[in-house]
Design a protein around this motif. Sequence first.
Motif, mmCIF file in Angstrom:
data_model
loop_
_atom_site.group_PDB
_atom_site.id
_atom_site.type_symbol
_atom_site.label_atom_id
_atom_site.label_comp_id
_atom_site.label_asym_id
_atom_site.label_seq_id
_atom_site.Cartn_x
_atom_site.Cartn_y
_atom_site.Cartn_z
ATOM 1 N N SER A 100 0.863 -1.189 0.000
ATOM 2 C CA SER A 100 0.000 0.000 0.000
ATOM 3 C C SER A 100 0.897 1.236 0.000
ATOM 4 N N ALA A 101 1.709 1.354 -1.042
ATOM 5 C CA ALA A 101 2.619 2.487 -1.131
ATOM 6 C C ALA A 101 1.840 3.795 -1.126
ATOM 7 N N ALA A 102 2.446 4.825 -0.531
ATOM 8 C CA ALA A 102 1.821 6.145 -0.526
ATOM 9 C C ALA A 102 2.022 6.764 -1.907
ATOM 10 N N GLY A 103 1.069 6.541 -2.782
ATOM 11 C CA GLY A 103 1.154 7.029 -4.142
ATOM 12 C C GLY A 103 0.494 8.380 -4.293
ATOM 13 N N VAL A 104 0.088 8.684 -5.516
ATOM 14 C CA VAL A 104 -0.494 9.993 -5.799
ATOM 15 C C VAL A 104 -1.725 10.231 -4.933
ATOM 16 N N TYR A 105 -2.594 9.228 -4.816
ATOM 17 C CA TYR A 105 -3.855 9.445 -4.102
ATOM 18 C C TYR A 105 -3.622 9.805 -2.640
ATOM 19 N N GLU A 106 -2.776 9.025 -1.957
ATOM 20 C CA GLU A 106 -2.552 9.301 -0.538
ATOM 21 C C GLU A 106 -1.895 10.669 -0.339
ATOM 22 N N GLN A 107 -0.958 11.009 -1.198
ATOM 23 C CA GLN A 107 -0.259 12.281 -1.030
ATOM 24 C C GLN A 107 -1.139 13.477 -1.376
ATOM 25 N N ARG A 108 -2.057 13.299 -2.311
ATOM 26 C CA ARG A 108 -2.932 14.418 -2.658
ATOM 27 C C ARG A 108 -3.920 14.732 -1.550
ATOM 28 N N LEU A 109 -4.150 13.785 -0.641
ATOM 29 C CA LEU A 109 -4.994 14.058 0.515
ATOM 30 C C LEU A 109 -4.330 15.053 1.462
ATOM 31 N N ALA A 110 -3.012 15.040 1.493
ATOM 32 C CA ALA A 110 -2.266 15.904 2.411
ATOM 33 C C ALA A 110 -1.904 17.241 1.785
ATOM 34 N N CYS A 111 -1.653 17.246 0.497
ATOM 35 C CA CYS A 111 -1.119 18.434 -0.173
ATOM 36 C C CYS A 111 -2.242 19.350 -0.654
ATOM 37 N N PRO A 112 -2.182 20.643 -0.372
ATOM 38 C CA PRO A 112 -3.194 21.579 -0.902
ATOM 39 C C PRO A 112 -2.851 21.980 -2.330
ATOM 40 N N ARG A 113 -3.683 22.805 -2.920
ATOM 41 C CA ARG A 113 -3.409 23.338 -4.266
ATOM 42 C C ARG A 113 -2.386 24.457 -4.126
ATOM 43 N N ASP A 135 -0.032 25.663 -6.206
ATOM 44 C CA ASP A 135 0.251 26.551 -7.326
ATOM 45 C C ASP A 135 -0.951 27.456 -7.584
ATOM 46 N N PRO A 136 -0.868 28.768 -7.311
ATOM 47 C CA PRO A 136 -2.011 29.666 -7.508
ATOM 48 C C PRO A 136 -2.488 29.701 -8.953
ATOM 49 N N SER A 137 -1.585 29.452 -9.896
ATOM 50 C CA SER A 137 -1.977 29.490 -11.303
ATOM 51 C C SER A 137 -2.819 28.284 -11.693
ATOM 52 N N ARG A 138 -2.868 27.283 -10.812
ATOM 53 C CA ARG A 138 -3.661 26.087 -11.094
ATOM 54 C C ARG A 138 -4.641 25.822 -9.957
ATOM 55 N N SER A 139 -5.138 26.884 -9.375
ATOM 56 C CA SER A 139 -6.034 26.746 -8.221
ATOM 57 C C SER A 139 -7.374 26.144 -8.600
ATOM 58 N N GLY A 140 -7.690 26.115 -9.908
ATOM 59 C CA GLY A 140 -8.947 25.517 -10.332
ATOM 60 C C GLY A 140 -8.887 24.015 -10.467
ATOM 61 N N ASN A 141 -7.697 23.453 -10.320
ATOM 62 C CA ASN A 141 -7.545 21.994 -10.419
ATOM 63 C C ASN A 141 -8.364 21.270 -9.361
ATOM 64 N N ASN A 142 -8.802 20.072 -9.705
ATOM 65 C CA ASN A 142 -9.411 19.203 -8.693
ATOM 66 C C ASN A 142 -8.345 18.455 -7.907
ATOM 67 N N ASP A 143 -7.116 18.584 -8.350
ATOM 68 C CA ASP A 143 -5.985 17.932 -7.702
ATOM 69 C C ASP A 143 -5.013 19.000 -7.234
ATOM 70 N N PRO A 144 -4.372 18.856 -6.083
ATOM 71 C CA PRO A 144 -4.652 17.865 -5.040
ATOM 72 C C PRO A 144 -5.847 18.283 -4.189
ATOM 73 N N LEU A 145 -6.072 17.572 -3.086
ATOM 74 C CA LEU A 145 -7.267 17.795 -2.284
ATOM 75 C C LEU A 145 -6.995 18.550 -0.982
ATOM 76 N N GLY A 146 -5.908 18.195 -0.269
ATOM 77 C CA GLY A 146 -5.590 18.865 0.986
ATOM 78 C C GLY A 146 -6.617 18.664 2.073
ATOM 79 N N VAL A 147 -7.247 17.481 2.120
ATOM 80 C CA VAL A 147 -8.322 17.240 3.080
ATOM 81 C C VAL A 147 -7.831 16.604 4.385
ATOM 82 N N MET A 148 -6.587 16.176 4.421
ATOM 83 C CA MET A 148 -6.031 15.553 5.628
ATOM 84 C C MET A 148 -5.560 16.671 6.545
ATOM 85 N N ALA A 149 -6.413 17.072 7.468
ATOM 86 C CA ALA A 149 -6.213 18.294 8.239
ATOM 87 C C ALA A 149 -5.722 18.014 9.656
ATOM 88 N N PRO A 150 -4.491 18.383 9.986
ATOM 89 C CA PRO A 150 -4.028 18.236 11.375
ATOM 90 C C PRO A 150 -4.903 19.054 12.325
#
Length: 628
Positions: free
Chosen positions: A326-339, A341-356
């Motif tokens: 269960s390697a931490a691939g794109v999906y797991e990392q996109r849960l932690a990482c917010p958007r 790059d301001p120039s790509r703020s309209g992207n659906n990726d990443p999600l940034g939903v893993m909130a400390p």
Amino acid sequence: MNPLSVFSRKALLLPLLACGITISSCRRYLDIVPDNIPTIDNAFKLRQEAEKYLATCYSYIPGEANFGTNPALGSGDEVWLSLSFRSVSASAINIAMGNQNSSNPYMAYWSQLYQGIRDCNIFLDNVDNVADLEPYMKQRWVAEVKFLKAYYHWYLLRMYGPVPVVDKNLPITASIEEVKVFRQPVDSVVNYCAALMDEAAKNLPMKITNTIDELGRVTVPVALSVKARMLVTAASPLFNGNTDYTNFKNRNGAALVNTTYDAAKWQRAATACKQAIDTCQAAGISLYHFNEVGTALSPTLKVQMDIRNAVCGKWNQELIWGASNSAAGVYEQRLACPRLDPSRSGNNDPLGVMAPTLKVAEQFYTKNGVPVNEDKTWDYAGRYKVTAVPAADGEIMMAGYPTAALNIGREPRYYADIAFDGARWFMQSNTWNVMARWGMPQSQKGTEYSLTGMFAKKIASWKYVINEGQSSSTEPYPWPMFRLADLYLLYAEALNEAGNTPSAEAYQYINLVRERAGIAPVQDAWTNFSRTPLKYTTKTGFRDIIQQERLIELAFEGSRYWDLLRWKRASVEMNKTITGWNLPEADPAKYYLPVVLFNQTFELRNYLWPLADQDILVNPNLVQNPGW
């Protein structure tokens, strides 16, 4: 590469080959071998087929990198998940919200792991029949499967407490009464698993030499380190002298948890930890330090990368056991990482939903290496006041930017593990500014965002890239099921509990972890900066220090949940409110006001998973865990 790829490429896994039925229906056939002997015989005629069965034995390891399969990632109080993501991680968030039940338990591994144990037993019973298997290879395979059998028992014990030991499968001719097995006392299960892990270690490799096909398979350091972790858990308050379980007995009257404290368990755990440490050293395992060729970093960023890549560095030298199933691939990392790059703020990726959560942010030390509420030079009462970031902190925060005082003057792990409004996020592609107040690039947008206003930077690789369009890419890494810093801290804990006063060796191993984290040794930090300068000199004081060190060093790796349970601190920590920043505000003075997101509750019964009601209905000898 998946350590089991050598198996999966040759034939895919053989899910439930020996059972011939689904996992969910196996629960009533605990430790019976199904009547499909011709199929089993075929599986062990030749090495190629037997190797597929070995892969099946590995396949039951729960996925550690996934919120949906690792209970410790989302079932506690360390992170909180956005409303939209909860459907994906319904089991974890329901446990965190106090909705666990016995009719259909969330994240229950009872059936899956007993199926794994049964398949391990089938392998061990039949591996001698393989005609073309070299003796040295058979020795190794048998050792791996013995370890896996012990590991599955241990995983069950950590979740359920006392469990039945299935050393041998019952034949299909077993009577109904023989099938109605009893749970075994915790100490018996621990002794069984420890002996089996020791036995396995004799014929396991010290390290993986075939790094193309076998990374992630079991080695001697893995077996001895897992044994050490298990013995530390067995010596901890949950299972060592826990009088809450005085009446927890089998129907035959046998006590399932020893309610008399036994200090010798800590010495046994300390001995096991030291054996594992020595073995890791002999295998070349050491604390990670960043050394990417061609990357020149300032001392500040070098420490940041030492900390971050101890987790995200692919197959780095600190990793004892990586969960590449269960390697931490794109999906797991996109849960932690917010958007970022301001120039790509309209992207659906990443999600940034893993909130400390805010309380986890507050548990990290100040730059002086002591807790924020102990540092006599740090304004704890004023931690929520808006303060401009000092120019000297420009590499890790935005100089001059208004932020909470909580974010200033903290230890390096704080900035390596967590991103917040005003933080800077160093990546291979760029260094990004994080601005999370209302209307800013990383603020609340749509339904997928950080509920607390903070992000778990630690588990997103520095190679994460937000692509054009709606996608992102990154370098997957094996989830750290066990790394050396964890083992060092377990050893320091066991030494402290085994003695009357803290020892020089216990200080040594906690300080090795602190040195890599860029903070002063315990003795210097408390003597010079703590309001309780002698705290580290007492057993109880040093216990608090070690526990906080673990909560910090292993944050967001799935350790906090199990640690709080074994220390019996969950009933305190998980009865506190879940808080974050006031997201729908652009004004810093209004944004930096803690907001209650959830009033979490934790009951005594939650220290152990409930057995499913159906399991007890089928086998009345399986007594239910207390409170369920």
